[in-house]
Design a protein around this motif. Sequence first.
Motif, short mmCIF file in Angstrom:
data_model
loop_
_atom_site.label_atom_id
_atom_site.label_comp_id
_atom_site.label_asym_id
_atom_site.label_seq_id
_atom_site.Cartn_x
_atom_site.Cartn_y
_atom_site.Cartn_z
N SER A 201 0.81 -1.15 0.17
CA SER A 201 0.10 0.02 0.15
C SER A 201 0.80 1.25 0.02
O SER A 201 1.88 1.09 0.49
CB SER A 201 -0.84 -0.15 1.31
N ASN A 202 0.33 2.23 -0.45
CA ASN A 202 1.01 3.54 -0.59
C ASN A 202 0.54 4.44 0.58
O ASN A 202 1.28 5.45 0.95
CB ASN A 202 0.96 4.27 -1.91
N MET A 203 -0.50 4.06 1.48
CA MET A 203 -1.07 4.80 2.32
C MET A 203 -0.85 3.69 3.67
O MET A 203 -1.15 2.55 3.54
CB MET A 203 -2.28 5.23 2.15
N PRO A 204 -0.39 4.38 4.70
CA PRO A 204 -0.92 3.58 6.10
C PRO A 204 -2.35 3.23 6.59
O PRO A 204 -3.12 4.07 6.13
CB PRO A 204 0.09 4.34 7.20
N LEU A 205 -2.41 2.29 7.31
CA LEU A 205 -3.58 1.97 7.91
C LEU A 205 -3.39 1.72 9.41
O LEU A 205 -2.51 1.02 9.60
CB LEU A 205 -4.21 0.98 7.15
N LYS A 206 -4.26 2.27 10.42
CA LYS A 206 -4.11 1.94 11.60
C LYS A 206 -4.36 0.47 11.91
O LYS A 206 -5.02 -0.18 11.42
CB LYS A 206 -5.20 2.78 12.27
N GLU A 207 -3.08 0.05 12.69
CA GLU A 207 -3.37 -1.35 13.33
C GLU A 207 -4.51 -1.55 14.09
O GLU A 207 -5.23 -0.60 14.58
CB GLU A 207 -2.24 -1.68 13.98
N GLY A 208 -5.07 -2.89 14.15
CA GLY A 208 -6.04 -3.19 14.87
C GLY A 208 -7.10 -4.46 14.35
O GLY A 208 -6.46 -5.12 13.41
N TRP A 209 -8.23 -4.44 14.75
CA TRP A 209 -9.02 -5.57 14.30
C TRP A 209 -10.02 -4.96 13.32
O TRP A 209 -10.58 -3.92 13.32
CB TRP A 209 -10.04 -6.24 15.31
N TYR A 210 -10.24 -5.67 12.09
CA TYR A 210 -11.11 -5.34 11.22
C TYR A 210 -11.94 -6.31 10.76
O TYR A 210 -11.78 -7.48 10.71
CB TYR A 210 -10.25 -4.72 9.98
N ARG A 211 -13.04 -6.06 10.10
CA ARG A 211 -14.01 -6.92 9.30
C ARG A 211 -13.14 -6.90 7.80
O ARG A 211 -13.08 -6.27 7.27
CB ARG A 211 -15.38 -6.39 9.43
N PHE A 212 -13.33 -8.25 7.64
CA PHE A 212 -12.57 -8.60 6.33
C PHE A 212 -13.09 -10.06 5.87
O PHE A 212 -12.95 -10.94 6.55
CB PHE A 212 -11.10 -8.54 6.61
N GLY A 213 -13.16 -10.05 4.69
CA GLY A 213 -13.48 -11.33 3.79
C GLY A 213 -15.07 -12.01 4.08
O GLY A 213 -15.15 -12.94 4.01
N GLY A 214 -15.82 -10.92 4.46
CA GLY A 214 -17.24 -11.28 4.31
C GLY A 214 -17.98 -11.91 5.60
O GLY A 214 -17.03 -12.30 6.50
N GLU A 215 -19.13 -11.58 5.81
CA GLU A 215 -20.05 -12.34 6.77
C GLU A 215 -19.39 -11.75 8.11
O GLU A 215 -19.42 -12.40 9.18
CB GLU A 215 -19.82 -13.75 6.76
N GLY A 216 -18.54 -10.55 7.89
CA GLY A 216 -18.40 -9.88 9.53
C GLY A 216 -17.22 -10.69 10.03
O GLY A 216 -16.99 -10.74 11.32
N HIS A 217 -16.41 -11.38 9.52
CA HIS A 217 -15.28 -12.07 9.85
C HIS A 217 -14.10 -11.21 10.40
O HIS A 217 -13.91 -10.17 9.60
CB HIS A 217 -14.76 -13.16 9.20
N MET A 218 -13.54 -11.40 11.72
CA MET A 218 -12.72 -10.32 12.12
C MET A 218 -11.07 -10.93 11.62
O MET A 218 -10.79 -12.16 11.70
CB MET A 218 -12.65 -10.57 13.83
N VAL A 219 -10.13 -9.90 11.59
CA VAL A 219 -8.91 -10.22 11.17
C VAL A 219 -8.08 -9.16 12.00
O VAL A 219 -8.49 -7.96 12.36
CB VAL A 219 -8.68 -9.90 9.74
N ASN A 220 -6.69 -9.64 12.35
CA ASN A 220 -5.88 -8.74 13.02
C ASN A 220 -4.92 -7.95 11.79
O ASN A 220 -4.54 -8.69 11.08
CB ASN A 220 -5.07 -9.35 14.14
N LEU A 221 -4.92 -6.73 11.83
CA LEU A 221 -4.28 -6.09 10.63
C LEU A 221 -2.97 -5.26 11.22
O LEU A 221 -3.02 -4.55 12.21
CB LEU A 221 -5.07 -5.13 9.94
N ARG A 222 -1.58 -5.53 10.62
CA ARG A 222 -0.62 -4.78 10.98
C ARG A 222 -0.17 -3.71 9.78
O ARG A 222 -0.48 -4.10 8.59
CB ARG A 222 0.55 -5.49 11.33
N CYS A 223 0.46 -2.87 10.16
CA CYS A 223 1.02 -1.84 8.87
C CYS A 223 2.47 -1.90 9.22
O CYS A 223 2.93 -1.55 10.08
CB CYS A 223 0.39 -0.86 8.95
N ILE A 224 3.29 -2.29 8.33
CA ILE A 224 4.73 -2.10 8.45
C ILE A 224 5.35 -1.50 7.21
O ILE A 224 5.02 -1.49 6.32
CB ILE A 224 5.45 -3.64 8.26
N GLU A 225 6.16 -0.23 7.77
CA GLU A 225 6.66 0.38 6.75
C GLU A 225 7.71 -0.30 5.88
O GLU A 225 8.53 -1.33 6.34
CB GLU A 225 7.47 1.74 7.35
#
Lengths: 364, 599
Positions: A201-225
């Motif tokens: 990605s060219n933009m950062p995104l805040k780390e945390g839990w997000y809904r991803f992959g349909g049906e409200g499934h949660m994922v853990n997201l990290r952003c590394i430079e």
Amino acid sequence: MFQHLIVIEPLGLLYGSSGRFLSPENLVGRSGASFPPSAATVSGLFAAYHAQTTKDSKTLKETLKPLQLAGPFWADSNTPENFHVPTPLHCLVKDQRIRCCMAWQQGQWLTWSDEKRQWETPPNDKFEKGTWVAIADWHKLQHPTTAKEVEVQLAPWKFLPHLHPHLMEDERRVDSDKERGSLFLENGVQMNPDACLIYLSNMPLKEGWYRFGGEGHMVNLRCIEIQADYIISQLLQAPLKQSFALITPAIWGSNRLSYREPGIQRSNGWEPLWNAVLLTERAMPFRYRLGGKERTKLLSRGRYAVPAGTVYITEHPQPAWVDWSEDWFPKEGPSLKRWGCGLALPLPGAIAEPTAETQGAIAS
Amino acid sequence: MTDTDNTVYTAITFAPVQGFIEKSRKLRDLYGSSYLLSLLAQSICVAVGEANVVSPALPNITQGMPNQIIVRGQVSQVDAEKLFFDTWSCITDTCRQWIEDNVQGNWQYSWDRDWGLWAKYAWEFFHVVGKPGESITQVRQRLNEKKRSRAWIGVNWQGESSTLSGTDAVAWAELGKIAKPHEQTVPWEKDRSGKSPVEHFYVELSCQLGAAFIKKTPELAQIYHNNPQRFLEKSIEYGEAFIDPDEELSIPELIKRLITHKAIVEQLIERMGSLYYLTELKKQIEKDLNPKRFTDLNRLQHKSSNKPQYWTGWFQGDGDGASDYLKWLGEQGSQQEDRGTTAFSTQMRCWGQEFKENATRYLPNDQSRLIYAGGDDFLGVLYQTDAQLPAKDCLDWFSTFKSGIWEGINPTQPEKQITASVGFVWVSPKVPQRDVLQHCREAEKSAKHNGKDRIAFRIVFSGGNYLEWVCPWRILEDGLFRQYRDRNGMQGEKANWTHFYNDVAVLESRHSFGSQGEEHFETAEALFKIYFGDANSLLHKNNWWNQTNDHNRVIHAGVLGDEKNFKKNGALDPKRVTKSLNNWVINLAKVGFHLCSNT
């Protein structure tokens, strides 16, 4: 230019499906399997995140305008910078080993034989598809001898058919319509817990839990430079010259038709830009949900993509992917360059050098 | 044959074939796609002059025409391509025209442009002319090289996608009328009757197909022509055999279904002239796909759910290593290659035709049917309409498959140059059709992957999970299942497979076969001997590996298959061998239990 790695660690089962998401018929069975999610899905994640903090849609649009993503890739959670990309199709893989590499020489694809020390026609055999290689090994793929050392990986996920209750169309209640039974089979995806999905990605995104992959499934997201010494940052800057391979699917063509290389629409038809020789596979459908005010997002135009792994030999040298003209990409609202379509890395080894030099290179 | 050394060969093929067949929901889709592929290949053979076709041999057999065509002599690309696409356009035009003439409603047809795109871009066409003196193998190789670039152009789409494949636009009368992306959902907006325009179209299309079927079938037409109410009811019923009103198909999917309707084939014959292969197609459709007889096996029968549903058996298979054999032929000199290729193709096609034409003679049950058999490829379904077909019957049938059917059809001919691999899938009635087909493909792949010349048995439960066991033909023929003796000493029909099954389950739960990386074979071997006799030497080292002849034909299939697959840096990997042997015994217990238990 890509400056961040978006690292997504799925928690539990994810769903993989494609096409008509909402029809229960399409959720049945494994045939509609599509995993990992495309970069467009991650872009939805950015949009959802920024929509929380941005009041009016105009500002949101401005914020997201420069966004550029690419993927999907995957990595071991401990070494996200050494992520895996689809194996270029010039590598002939069997039992998870690269048996030989094809190179373009005088109008045909040939493979180098170490024993006979000469180029010969590729073996007529069935080879493995859908494998991955670590980005750190990319330079090794350049030469027929070193390519054989590269370890090829299988995807760290598997499809897991999964029984579900049928929900009613407009309520989250089990549909007890006895006629077809109240259970249906869904295509779950189970990821190795030590593996993560990677997107550039060219933009950062805040780390945390997000809904991803349909049906409200949660994922853990990290952003590394992305550090300057990461192999990917060097590869992305290098001009592609005359031979390169796609690490993401590519979309080219008009609104009506999809092609195997970029081109220009002239009055007498489509004119290819590269006059390329390709090593490729069947077209794969490419579609995602667009923005839109309604709860259910609008579907984008259905297109056909050149699969990742495709190798191109072009007539003239080409610049690095970041410098490709936006005009080459179809537009659907934003240009499809936003989803990192057709992200390519240089692959000089896909053109066979004159025999004497080749031998020199191999000897050295 | 004079001066074969300077013969020029042309190789022609088209794509996609696998991709075209695999998107199937109904049996009709499978038949339709295989008919279409045959028709197209046939049109090329006829166009280039059948006398010059080296392979496929016997072009006047319409069944299961292979889609790689080798011609003796030079065929220009422009001519071949034109003839191929002319045939295809003729098929698309016939289908479109039939719908426009027969399916009327509150809409205006505005889908011409989309049909035009599919007429142009549905196929990739490949063509290679060899140089004088180049062998068939070399020309084949060049054709494969050409295919590496592919040649597709994708037809993009807007709005909802086909419910069958999940891709490509739903074909309906006003397809292409709406250009704005935000209005794409309009055709799916429901009216007061609760139906959208697209749904109305499919209801009408389905019904008209049924009506046309009745009108084309004299004995039905006679019964219903004076009774409009009954005529309508029956039209709806027969129509569903072709297209269920719930389905929304894309243009190519629609063509696959329509090509299985005799009214449409009749119009195709009218347009193209009565070519023998079209006449043959019509005969086959009347025989294979008459909806009156075709209703007995519809796996999406959710509408009449009070009927009990039964497990069905599906088998898919093909010859092993035909390309190894052809390559070997290529090394024997050009004359022998030319003659050998034709002879091989003749043998395989005769076999395919006989298996298909007289399917009832070969299948274990007179209701079972063969969906496809052409060359060395075949697909069939074993079932019974009003009762459960015992799995044991299928097992017995496969025990004589190799000797009775693979080698046994046309016994006057020389022994086959290749062996066969089959995937057999025994499947719960709740599993959707396209998953069944996917399991069939995977099971066949397993049989090949595990060493060829064998069958993979797969039991698929409604939850989607499955069991699999792969076995060389000769072991089935030698009566492995007859040798089973339960703890009470019972054999054959009365033997209780639960004993073996339970033992394996208990031992597995106690890690008695060892655990990862630490497996040992003693437990499994002892268990095997308890149930299959002390003297049984099946698992002895001598029976592990395949033996092959000079063109890689398996002449004695080993339990574990190809020794090469178990080697690591040139040496046998004992861990892998142990693990595979253990699995073989464990899976035998599980799969055997499901195939042999009477409960």
